[in-house]
Design an enzyme around this catalytic site. Structure first.
Site, PDB file in Angstrom:
ATOM      1  CD  GLU A 168      -2.958  -1.163   2.276  1.00 42.11           C
ATOM      2  OE1 GLU A 168      -2.848  -0.347   3.200  1.00 42.11           O
ATOM      3  OE2 GLU A 168      -3.927  -1.927   2.165  1.00 42.11           O
ATOM      4  CD  GLU A 352      -4.218  -5.896   3.254  1.00 37.93           C
ATOM      5  OE1 GLU A 352      -4.978  -5.064   3.817  1.00 37.93           O
ATOM      6  OE2 GLU A 352      -2.984  -5.856   3.333  1.00 37.93           O
TER       7      GLU A 352
HETATM    8  C1  FCB Z   1      -4.837  -2.252   5.242  1.00 34.12           C
HETATM    9  C2  FCB Z   1      -3.506  -2.701   5.783  1.00 34.12           C
HETATM   10  C3  FCB Z   1      -3.589  -3.745   6.865  1.00 34.12           C
HETATM   11  C4  FCB Z   1      -4.767  -3.530   7.773  1.00 34.12           C
HETATM   12  C5  FCB Z   1      -6.020  -3.320   6.963  1.00 34.12           C
HETATM   13  C6  FCB Z   1      -7.271  -3.141   7.795  1.00 34.12           C
HETATM   14  O1  FCB Z   1      -4.742  -0.956   4.773  1.00 34.12           O
HETATM   15  O2  FCB Z   1      -2.704  -3.216   4.766  1.00 34.12           O
HETATM   16  O3  FCB Z   1      -2.375  -3.741   7.555  1.00 34.12           O
HETATM   17  O4  FCB Z   1      -4.504  -2.486   8.624  1.00 34.12           O
HETATM   18  O5  FCB Z   1      -5.879  -2.196   6.142  1.00 34.12           O
END
Ligand code: FCB
Length: 442
Positions: A168, A352
């Site tokens: 990210e 994610e």
């Molecule tokens: C993302 C992150 C992870 C976690 C989630 C909820 O942005 O990569 O570490 O904090 O959000």
């Protein structure tokens, strides 16, 4: 119950779950060096109750038990990160052999259980001595990161299914240097412009380093957040387009098109580091896949403050415990748009997706129907994108375990598995059981 099974997906589609080092391992164990997250958390006002990653989930000692849970649910792959400060406590120079051994054992433990190891090399715990030298503001970080990449990948690269350098880039650049919500907690536009560029330069150097080591299946992991204009006015549309610009398009465009969006450069342009125009050959080093982390959208309204002249307003949709609106449509739109505008035939992964809730144990059980519904709705969007020909190759759930949710401490529970942060006991939630059925039913 979830409304899907494996049979609804193409052959070879991967289901996985994700964690990161600082959020789970327990940073006080095994000779890891201090990081900018430790000092950020130790400063009043930055993190709820000043909580830190010293113990976290004690995954450092319990990874075998945790990987049994991953395997038993029927997952194919596991996304984790390696901690720079665990491998190189000073960020450069002397290696912590205990740290390298840890990741070596971790890689073997995944393979022994038939799980594909998917590594990320930086998930935010910058070694403090490098933060002292300016961290992401210092162009030299690209070289420091490349050196660390070489050290850790020489040791475990042979067993990785896939590798991405940086989790990210928006969070590393904007969230940490403009909004000040993550370490190092700066609120400075020049620092932001430098960090946003250097994080991509470091990404590119790490990709080149791994290619030189002969590794393949290398990608990038971008967090994308949909931006909806607050109303139909042109000003609101421009405001949302600018949010989309510095949140999403800046990084995708840098890596896949070799340029930055004009609307973003109107603000960041005067603050960019010298010579940035010449770095796109490195930043654009070819990738084998693109990862998308997706959680929510924001509703954006214009204002007459300084650039970027806008702010978020509360949206009308149901929200998670993070106060994030539940907006599955955004995942579909991003899969379509990313393939169309940036990546073409390149494999896409949802690296994610998941939600936080105040999950509590009652009679030894944790019922989290809200999470089951969230996952179902988002998986449906992946299926829709697949049906329209988008090359999505996998879907990873954040997170395996309840863990350290950065500035929000331990309250925001994202896990499929509940962690009691006093006893460190693990208890699978009903979402974990539902997934097990979806992934193992034939
Ligand atoms: C993302 C992150 C992870 C976690 C989630 C909820 O942005 O990569 O570490 O904090 O959000």
């Amino acid at each position: 119950m979830l409304n899907f099974t494996r049979a609804d997906f193409p052959e070879g589609f991967l289901f996985g779950t994700a964690t990161s080092s600082y959020q789970t391992e327990g940073h006080s164990f095994g000779g890891a060096g201090p990081t900018h997250w430790d000092s950020f958390a130790a400063t009043p006002g930055n993190v709820v109750r000043a909580e830190n990653g010293d113990i976290a989930c004690d995954h450092y000692h319990r990874f075998a038990e945790d990987f049994d849970l991953v395997a038993r649910a029927g997952f194919d792959a596991y996304r984790f990160s390696t901690s720079w400060a665990r491998v190189l406590p000073e960020g450069r120079g002397a290696v912590n052999e205990e740290g390298l051994d840890f990741y070596d054992r971790l890689a073997d433990a995944l393979l022994e259980r038939g799980l594909k190891p998917c590594a990320t090399l930086y998930h935010w715990e910058l070694p403090a001595p490098l933060a002292d030298l300016g961290g992401w503001r210092n162009r030299d970080i690209a070289g420091w990161f490349a050196d660390y990449t070489e050290i850790i990948m020489r040791r475990i690269g042979d067993r990785m299914f896939s590798v991405a350098p940086i989790n990210e880039p928006w969070c590393v650049g904007w969230l940490s240097h403009f909004l000040g919500q993550h370490a190092p907690g700066l609120r400075d536009i020049r620092a932001t412009a430098h960090a946003m560029h250097h994080v991509l330069l470091a990404h590119g150097r790490a990709i080149q380093t791994m290619r030189a080591l002969g590794l393949d299946n290398l990608g990038g992991v971008f967090n994308l957040e949909w931006a909806s204009p607050a109303d139909d006015s042109e000003a609101a549309r421009d405001a949302a387009a600018l949010y989309d610009g510095y949140y999403n398009r800046f990084f995708l465009s840098g890596v896949f098109k070799g340029c930055y969006p004009d609307n973003v450069m109107q603000g960041l342009g005067p603050h960019m580091p010298k010579g940035w125009h010449d770095d796109f050959d490195v930043i654009g080093a070819p990738l084998d896949w693109c990862g998308i982390n997706y959680y929510t959208r924001k509703v954006i309204a214009p204002n007459d403050g300084p650039w970027p002249h806008h702010h978020e307003i509360e949206g009308p949709l149901d929200k998670t415990f993070m106060d994030w609106e539940i907006y599955p449509q955004g995942l579909y739109d991003f899969l379509i748009r990313t393939a169309r505008d940036y990546t073409g035939d390149l494999p896409l992964y949802v690296t994610e997706n998941g939600m936080a809730a105040p999950d509590i144990i009652e009679n030894g059980r944790i019922d989290d129907p809200h999470r089951i519904a969230y996952l179902d709705a988002h998986v449906a969007m992946v299926r829709q994108a697949l049906a329209e020909g988008v090359p999505v190759k996998g879907y990873f759930i954040w997170s395996l375990l309840d863990n350290y949710e950065w500035a929000l401490g331990y309250d925001k529970r994202f896990g499929l598995v509940h962690v009691d942060f006093d006893t460190l006991d693990r208890t699978p939630k009903s979402s974990y059981h539902a997934l097990t059925v979806a992934l193992t039913r034939t």
